[in-house]
Motif scaffolding. Structure first.
Motif, short mmCIF file in Angstrom:
data_model
loop_
_atom_site.label_atom_id
_atom_site.label_comp_id
_atom_site.label_asym_id
_atom_site.label_seq_id
_atom_site.Cartn_x
_atom_site.Cartn_y
_atom_site.Cartn_z
N PHE A 1 12.22 33.80 27.27
CA PHE A 1 12.84 32.69 26.55
C PHE A 1 12.86 31.47 27.46
CE2 PHE A 1 14.44 36.22 24.13
CZ PHE A 1 14.57 35.73 22.84
N LEU A 2 12.49 30.32 26.93
CA LEU A 2 12.64 29.06 27.66
C LEU A 2 13.80 28.31 27.03
CD1 LEU A 2 11.66 27.23 29.90
CD2 LEU A 2 10.09 26.18 28.26
N ASN A 3 14.82 28.07 27.82
CA ASN A 3 16.05 27.44 27.34
C ASN A 3 16.31 26.14 28.07
OD1 ASN A 3 16.46 29.77 25.70
ND2 ASN A 3 17.41 30.82 27.42
N VAL A 4 17.21 25.35 27.52
CA VAL A 4 17.59 24.07 28.11
C VAL A 4 19.11 23.99 28.11
CG1 VAL A 4 17.36 22.86 25.86
CG2 VAL A 4 17.22 21.56 28.00
N TRP A 5 19.68 23.47 29.19
CA TRP A 5 21.12 23.23 29.26
C TRP A 5 21.35 21.74 29.05
CZ3 TRP A 5 23.11 26.26 34.16
CH2 TRP A 5 23.01 27.65 33.92
N VAL A 6 22.28 21.42 28.16
CA VAL A 6 22.61 20.04 27.81
C VAL A 6 24.11 19.84 28.01
CG1 VAL A 6 22.70 18.37 25.90
CG2 VAL A 6 20.71 19.87 26.16
N ARG A 7 24.47 18.76 28.71
CA ARG A 7 25.88 18.40 28.93
C ARG A 7 26.25 17.30 27.94
NH1 ARG A 7 29.40 19.16 33.07
NH2 ARG A 7 27.72 19.94 34.40
N ASP A 8 27.39 17.47 27.26
CA ASP A 8 27.82 16.43 26.31
C ASP A 8 28.91 15.54 26.92
OD1 ASP A 8 30.31 17.72 25.95
OD2 ASP A 8 29.92 18.29 23.88
N ALA A 9 29.38 14.57 26.15
CA ALA A 9 30.35 13.59 26.65
C ALA A 9 31.69 14.23 27.00
CB ALA A 9 30.54 12.48 25.61
N ARG A 10 32.00 15.42 26.47
CA ARG A 10 33.23 16.14 26.81
C ARG A 10 33.04 17.07 28.00
NH1 ARG A 10 34.92 17.97 20.77
NH2 ARG A 10 35.80 15.99 20.08
N GLU A 11 31.89 16.95 28.68
CA GLU A 11 31.57 17.78 29.86
C GLU A 11 31.35 19.25 29.50
OE1 GLU A 11 30.88 16.50 32.98
OE2 GLU A 11 31.03 14.64 31.87
N GLN A 12 31.08 19.54 28.23
CA GLN A 12 30.67 20.89 27.85
C GLN A 12 29.18 21.01 28.15
OE1 GLN A 12 32.80 22.46 24.04
NE2 GLN A 12 31.96 20.45 23.58
N VAL A 13 28.77 22.16 28.70
CA VAL A 13 27.35 22.44 28.90
C VAL A 13 26.97 23.55 27.92
CG1 VAL A 13 25.57 23.24 30.49
CG2 VAL A 13 27.41 21.73 31.32
N TRP A 14 25.97 23.25 27.11
CA TRP A 14 25.46 24.17 26.09
C TRP A 14 24.05 24.59 26.42
CZ3 TRP A 14 28.13 26.09 21.96
CH2 TRP A 14 29.36 25.48 21.66
#
Length: 171
Positions: free
Chosen positions: A87-100
Motif C-alpha cells: 500500500f502507498l499511503n500519504v499522511w496529511v496534517r490539517d489546520a487542527r494539527e490532526q494527522v490523517w
C-alpha cells in the motif's frame, strides 16, 4: 457556473528537498533520473522488509512537510509500481494539527500509473487518524507530512517504486 481550479502541484521531485526517514529502517527515499513522468527527476523508494517485523511495524515512513493549496478532495501521484501489493499511503496534517493517513491503494502494476488518494476520513483501513484529535472532518489548510509504504504481510520483501508529480484534485 462555478469556476474550478485545476490540479495544483505539491511536488514534482525536481527539487527533492529534505525527506527524513521515520523510525522504521526498511527503506530509502532518494531523487532519481532513472524513471520519471515529467521533468528529469522522480522520487525513488527502495524498500527491504525483513520477515516477521517486530510489533507489526511493517511499513516505512518518509517525512517532509509541504503546503497543500486550496481545499482538495483528493491527491494524485504518478507511481511506477513493482507489482508488490504494498500500500502507498500519504499522511496529511490539517489546520487542527490532526494527522490523517489516506491511501493511494495497493501497488499491483509494473509500469507508470496515476493513483488517487481520496481525502475522505470516513473510509476504512488504511485510512486512519495517526495523531491529534478534533473531530472526523479535515480542517483546511492542509500540509503534506509523509509518504508511507505499508507492507501487508509477514514475509520478507524487497523492491523499488518511483513516484512523480504529486498534485491536488478539487471538485
Amino acid at each position: 457556473p462555478a469556476i474550478t481550479a485545476g490540479p495544483a502541484l505539491i511536488t514534482d521531485f525536481e527539487v527533492f528537498g529534505a525527506w527524513r526517514r521515520g523510525d522504521e529502517g526498511w527503506g530509502e527515499f532518494t531523487q532519481s533520473g532513472e524513471k520519471y513522468i515529467s521533468g528529469s527527476r522522480a522520487g525513488k523508494l527502495t524498500y527491504d522488509f525483513p520477515a516477521a517485523v517486530p510489533e507489526r511495524r511493517n511499513y516505512v515512513v518518509f517525512l517532509r512537510s509541504l503546503p497543500i493549496s486550496g481545499q482538495p478532495d483528493a491527491l494524485t501521484l504518478w507511481v511506477h509500481g513493482d507489482g508488490s501489493g504494498n500500500f502507498l499511503n500519504v499522511w496529511v496534517r490539517d489546520a487542527r494539527e490532526q494527522v490523517w493517513q489516506f491511501s493511494f491503494g495497493q501497488i499491483e502494476h509494473n509500469a507508470w500509473r496515476q493513483l488517487t488518494a481520496a481525502l475522505d476520513t470516513g473510509l476504512g483501513w488504511p485510512v486512519q487518524r495517526i495523531s491529534g484529535s478534533g473531530g472526523n472532518a479535515l480542517t483546511y489548510p492542509l500540509r503534506l507530512e509523509a509518504l508511507v509504504l505499508d507492507y501487508p504481510t509477514d514475509e520478507a520483501a524487497a523492491g523499488v517504486i518511483y513516484v512523480d508529480d504529486l498534485e491536488t484534485v478539487e471538485d
